[in-house]
Design a protein around this motif. Structure first.
Motif, PDB file in Angstrom:
ATOM      1  N   PRO A 148     -44.009 -39.554  39.035  1.00  0.00           N
ATOM      2  CA  PRO A 148     -43.610 -38.404  39.848  1.00  0.00           C
ATOM      3  C   PRO A 148     -43.644 -38.693  41.348  1.00  0.00           C
ATOM      4  N   ALA A 149     -44.541 -39.571  41.761  1.00  0.00           N
ATOM      5  CA  ALA A 149     -44.681 -39.864  43.192  1.00  0.00           C
ATOM      6  C   ALA A 149     -43.450 -40.557  43.763  1.00  0.00           C
ATOM      7  N   THR A 150     -42.642 -41.171  42.905  1.00  0.00           N
ATOM      8  CA  THR A 150     -41.433 -41.860  43.361  1.00  0.00           C
ATOM      9  C   THR A 150     -40.171 -41.146  42.876  1.00  0.00           C
ATOM     10  N   GLY A 151     -40.290 -39.859  42.564  1.00  0.00           N
ATOM     11  CA  GLY A 151     -39.140 -39.121  42.058  1.00  0.00           C
ATOM     12  C   GLY A 151     -38.833 -39.462  40.615  1.00  0.00           C
ATOM     13  N   PHE A 152     -39.872 -39.787  39.851  1.00  0.00           N
ATOM     14  CA  PHE A 152     -39.767 -40.114  38.425  1.00  0.00           C
ATOM     15  C   PHE A 152     -38.972 -41.396  38.170  1.00  0.00           C
ATOM     16  N   GLN A 153     -39.223 -42.422  39.005  1.00  0.00           N
ATOM     17  CA  GLN A 153     -38.679 -43.750  38.724  1.00  0.00           C
ATOM     18  C   GLN A 153     -39.467 -44.399  37.581  1.00  0.00           C
ATOM     19  N   PRO A 154     -38.825 -45.238  36.752  1.00  0.00           N
ATOM     20  CA  PRO A 154     -39.567 -45.965  35.710  1.00  0.00           C
ATOM     21  C   PRO A 154     -40.653 -46.836  36.340  1.00  0.00           C
ATOM     22  N   ASP A 155     -41.831 -46.817  35.722  1.00  0.00           N
ATOM     23  CA  ASP A 155     -42.970 -47.589  36.200  1.00  0.00           C
ATOM     24  C   ASP A 155     -42.929 -48.970  35.538  1.00  0.00           C
ATOM     25  N   ILE A 156     -42.648 -49.993  36.302  1.00  0.00           N
ATOM     26  CA  ILE A 156     -42.473 -51.336  35.741  1.00  0.00           C
ATOM     27  C   ILE A 156     -43.792 -51.876  35.196  1.00  0.00           C
ATOM     28  N   ASP A 157     -44.904 -51.594  35.856  1.00  0.00           N
ATOM     29  CA  ASP A 157     -46.210 -52.037  35.333  1.00  0.00           C
ATOM     30  C   ASP A 157     -46.479 -51.415  33.971  1.00  0.00           C
ATOM     31  N   SER A 158     -46.105 -50.148  33.820  1.00  0.00           N
ATOM     32  CA  SER A 158     -46.272 -49.473  32.537  1.00  0.00           C
ATOM     33  C   SER A 158     -45.423 -50.150  31.460  1.00  0.00           C
ATOM     34  N   LEU A 159     -44.208 -50.557  31.813  1.00  0.00           N
ATOM     35  CA  LEU A 159     -43.349 -51.270  30.864  1.00  0.00           C
ATOM     36  C   LEU A 159     -43.980 -52.594  30.446  1.00  0.00           C
ATOM     37  N   ARG A 160     -44.520 -53.320  31.387  1.00  0.00           N
ATOM     38  CA  ARG A 160     -45.122 -54.619  31.073  1.00  0.00           C
ATOM     39  C   ARG A 160     -46.298 -54.464  30.116  1.00  0.00           C
ATOM     40  N   LYS A 161     -47.029 -53.368  30.259  1.00  0.00           N
ATOM     41  CA  LYS A 161     -48.164 -53.129  29.361  1.00  0.00           C
ATOM     42  C   LYS A 161     -47.700 -52.707  27.965  1.00  0.00           C
ATOM     43  N   ALA A 162     -46.544 -52.054  27.899  1.00  0.00           N
ATOM     44  CA  ALA A 162     -46.083 -51.493  26.625  1.00  0.00           C
ATOM     45  C   ALA A 162     -45.306 -52.483  25.774  1.00  0.00           C
ATOM     46  N   VAL A 163     -44.675 -53.485  26.385  1.00  0.00           N
ATOM     47  CA  VAL A 163     -43.819 -54.396  25.635  1.00  0.00           C
ATOM     48  C   VAL A 163     -44.659 -55.300  24.728  1.00  0.00           C
ATOM     49  N   SER A 164     -44.085 -55.686  23.593  1.00  0.00           N
ATOM     50  CA  SER A 164     -44.774 -56.579  22.659  1.00  0.00           C
ATOM     51  C   SER A 164     -43.750 -57.480  21.992  1.00  0.00           C
ATOM     52  N   ALA A 165     -44.230 -58.361  21.121  1.00  0.00           N
ATOM     53  CA  ALA A 165     -43.334 -59.269  20.403  1.00  0.00           C
ATOM     54  C   ALA A 165     -42.398 -58.517  19.470  1.00  0.00           C
ATOM     55  N   GLN A 166     -42.754 -57.277  19.102  1.00  0.00           N
ATOM     56  CA  GLN A 166     -41.932 -56.475  18.190  1.00  0.00           C
ATOM     57  C   GLN A 166     -40.912 -55.597  18.922  1.00  0.00           C
ATOM     58  N   THR A 167     -40.970 -55.586  20.255  1.00  0.00           N
ATOM     59  CA  THR A 167     -40.065 -54.732  21.021  1.00  0.00           C
ATOM     60  C   THR A 167     -38.648 -55.306  20.979  1.00  0.00           C
ATOM     61  N   LYS A 168     -37.690 -54.457  20.620  1.00  0.00           N
ATOM     62  CA  LYS A 168     -36.297 -54.906  20.515  1.00  0.00           C
ATOM     63  C   LYS A 168     -35.381 -54.202  21.498  1.00  0.00           C
ATOM     64  N   LEU A 169     -35.687 -52.956  21.844  1.00  0.00           N
ATOM     65  CA  LEU A 169     -34.732 -52.164  22.620  1.00  0.00           C
ATOM     66  C   LEU A 169     -35.452 -51.329  23.659  1.00  0.00           C
ATOM     67  N   LEU A 170     -34.819 -51.181  24.815  1.00  0.00           N
ATOM     68  CA  LEU A 170     -35.314 -50.361  25.923  1.00  0.00           C
ATOM     69  C   LEU A 170     -34.326 -49.231  26.160  1.00  0.00           C
ATOM     70  N   ILE A 171     -34.816 -47.987  26.205  1.00  0.00           N
ATOM     71  CA  ILE A 171     -33.979 -46.832  26.519  1.00  0.00           C
ATOM     72  C   ILE A 171     -34.220 -46.415  27.964  1.00  0.00           C
ATOM     73  N   VAL A 172     -33.134 -46.253  28.701  1.00  0.00           N
ATOM     74  CA  VAL A 172     -33.173 -45.770  30.088  1.00  0.00           C
ATOM     75  C   VAL A 172     -32.237 -44.573  30.188  1.00  0.00           C
ATOM     76  N   ASN A 173     -32.674 -43.528  30.872  1.00  0.00           N
ATOM     77  CA  ASN A 173     -31.855 -42.319  31.028  1.00  0.00           C
ATOM     78  C   ASN A 173     -31.833 -41.923  32.499  1.00  0.00           C
ATOM     79  N   SER A 174     -30.676 -42.085  33.127  1.00  0.00           N
ATOM     80  CA  SER A 174     -30.518 -41.702  34.535  1.00  0.00           C
ATOM     81  C   SER A 174     -29.095 -41.223  34.775  1.00  0.00           C
ATOM     82  N   PRO A 175     -28.978 -40.065  35.491  1.00  0.00           N
ATOM     83  CA  PRO A 175     -29.992 -39.081  35.843  1.00  0.00           C
ATOM     84  C   PRO A 175     -30.740 -38.586  34.606  1.00  0.00           C
TER      85      PRO A 175
END
Length: 386
Positions: A148-175
């Motif tokens: 929220p502090a950046t106008g609801f930009q995706p948090d890249i650090d959060s993505l790095r923590k969430a990704v794993s060897a089983q991750t296949k797809l990333l969903i992005v929605n903008s606006p």
């Protein structure tokens, strides 16, 4: 009565929280209560006349039959031109663009075509109803944060923590729905780097692409270096052209990604309505959305102004779509209880933020897809109720 009528996969697919609000509105209105609707994610405008005329002419010509699974070629050709000129992405209209029954179907057949049992899918929190589609496809939704502090930009650090060897797809929605946040160029490039480094497919939901404010620009991820071959771009006509009932969307992707998607599509709706497709030819590149966007911007300004008057309520100014995502007013913590109490006692319909994920708890989604007069009426009632 059957002991277990539903399939096992439905156990983790809840009834839509947004629809629960709709159903309660219907019940109250049937009893005679006046409701101010700020919960509906659809424009309140009529479809522009040139688009409707396109449908009338299609009916008169008898264009009322099945089309190709990919959609009618004149529409795909116009979409290919639009994607190249406006988004900077080149697609072959013959086999890299698929017209669908709304952007919702485009999302669903993409997930069904590309996601298998146990595949993990990264999706924003808060977000629209992607988790249900992921689970129906057999995948596992994993969330990343919007800041929220950046106008609801995706948090890249959060993505790095969430990704794993089983991750296949990333969903992005903008606006973004529900926050109204718009992806910045800098953050789009960071997402590109993340997707390439982790060899991920990207589903880029751009349905609100044309609804932008404050001189914001839209950034299509597929246009960035290294992204075309791994991105499915999804868009549609419902929001920008007030065509929600026409059920028309589309997706664009390289042939290797389209092949499994079109096979999933063949066994769902077969094709989008022929009449809607001929109407949409009149919409692409027409500029018919511009007066509606100007009206949405005025409504956005009024919603932000009214939010600031309420103690404890805060919200980054939305810069796209037609949603605001404020915190609850001072003294309130349960967004579900707040929304349904306000609805039943004062006739103002909003959506609880928790419907959109754990990060939405304690927030509200306000859809300013209603007139300025109705927005003022809703906030007058809200202030009185508080």
């Amino acid at each position: 009565m059957l002991e277990q009528p539903e399939a096992n996969r439905m156990a983790n697919v809840p009834f839509s929280g947004i629809r629960e609000v709709f159903e309660e509105c219907d019940r109250l209105e049937a009893q005679g209560q006046n409701i101010v609707h700020l919960e509906i994610g659809r424009p309140d405008f009529d479809t522009p006349s040139p688009i409707k005329q396109g449908a009338i002419e299609a009916l008169d010509r008898g264009d009322v039959h099945y089309t190709s699974n990919y959609g009618i070629l004149p529409l795909r050709e116009k979409l290919a031109t639009k994607l190249e000129e406006e988004n900077g992405i080149r697609y072959n209209p013959d086999d890299e663009i698929v017209v669908t029954c709304g952007a919702t179907e485009a999302v669903f057949v993409t997930l069904m075509g590309l996601i298998g049992t146990g595949d993990e899918v990264l999706l924003p929190d808060p977000s629209w109803t992607y988790p249900a589609g992921v689970r129906l496809a057999g995948g596992e939704p994993t969330t990343y944060e919007l800041d929220p502090a950046t106008g609801f930009q995706p948090d890249i650090d959060s993505l790095r923590k969430a990704v794993s060897a089983q991750t296949k797809l990333l969903i992005v929605n903008s606006p973004n729905n529900p926050t109204g946040g718009v992806l910045s160029e800098q953050r789009a490039k960071a997402l590109r780097d993340f997707a390439v480094d982790n060899d991920l497919i990207v589903l880029s939901d751009e349905i609100y692409e044309k609804i932008l404010y404050d001189d914001k620009s839209h950034h299509s991820l597929a246009a960035l270096d290294g992204m075309r071959d791994r991105t499915v771009t999804i868009n549609g006509f419902s929001k920008a052209y007030s065509m929600t009932g026409w059920r028309l969307g589309y997706l664009a992707a390289p042939v290797d990604l389209v092949d499994p998607i079109i096979r999933a599509r063949q066994y769902t709706s077969t094709c989008a309505p022929s009449i809607s497709q001929h109407a949409a030819v009149r919409a692409v590149g027409s500029g018919l959305h511009e007066p509606m966007v100007e009206a949405f911007e005025r409504r956005r300004d009024r919603v932000c102004e009214r939010i600031k008057r309420i103690p404890g309520m805060s919200c980054p100014d939305p810069t796209g779509a037609f949603y605001a995502f404020p915190t609850l007013p001072e003294g309130y913590t349960d967004d579900q209880e707040f929304v349904f109490s306000l609805l039943r006692e004062s006739g103002v319909a909003l959506v609880p933020g928790s419907v959109f994920g754990d990060a939405g708890k304690g927030n509200l989604r306000i859809a300013y897809s209603n007139s300025v007069e109705q927005i003022d009426e809703a906030f007058d009632r809200l202030e009185h109720w508080l």
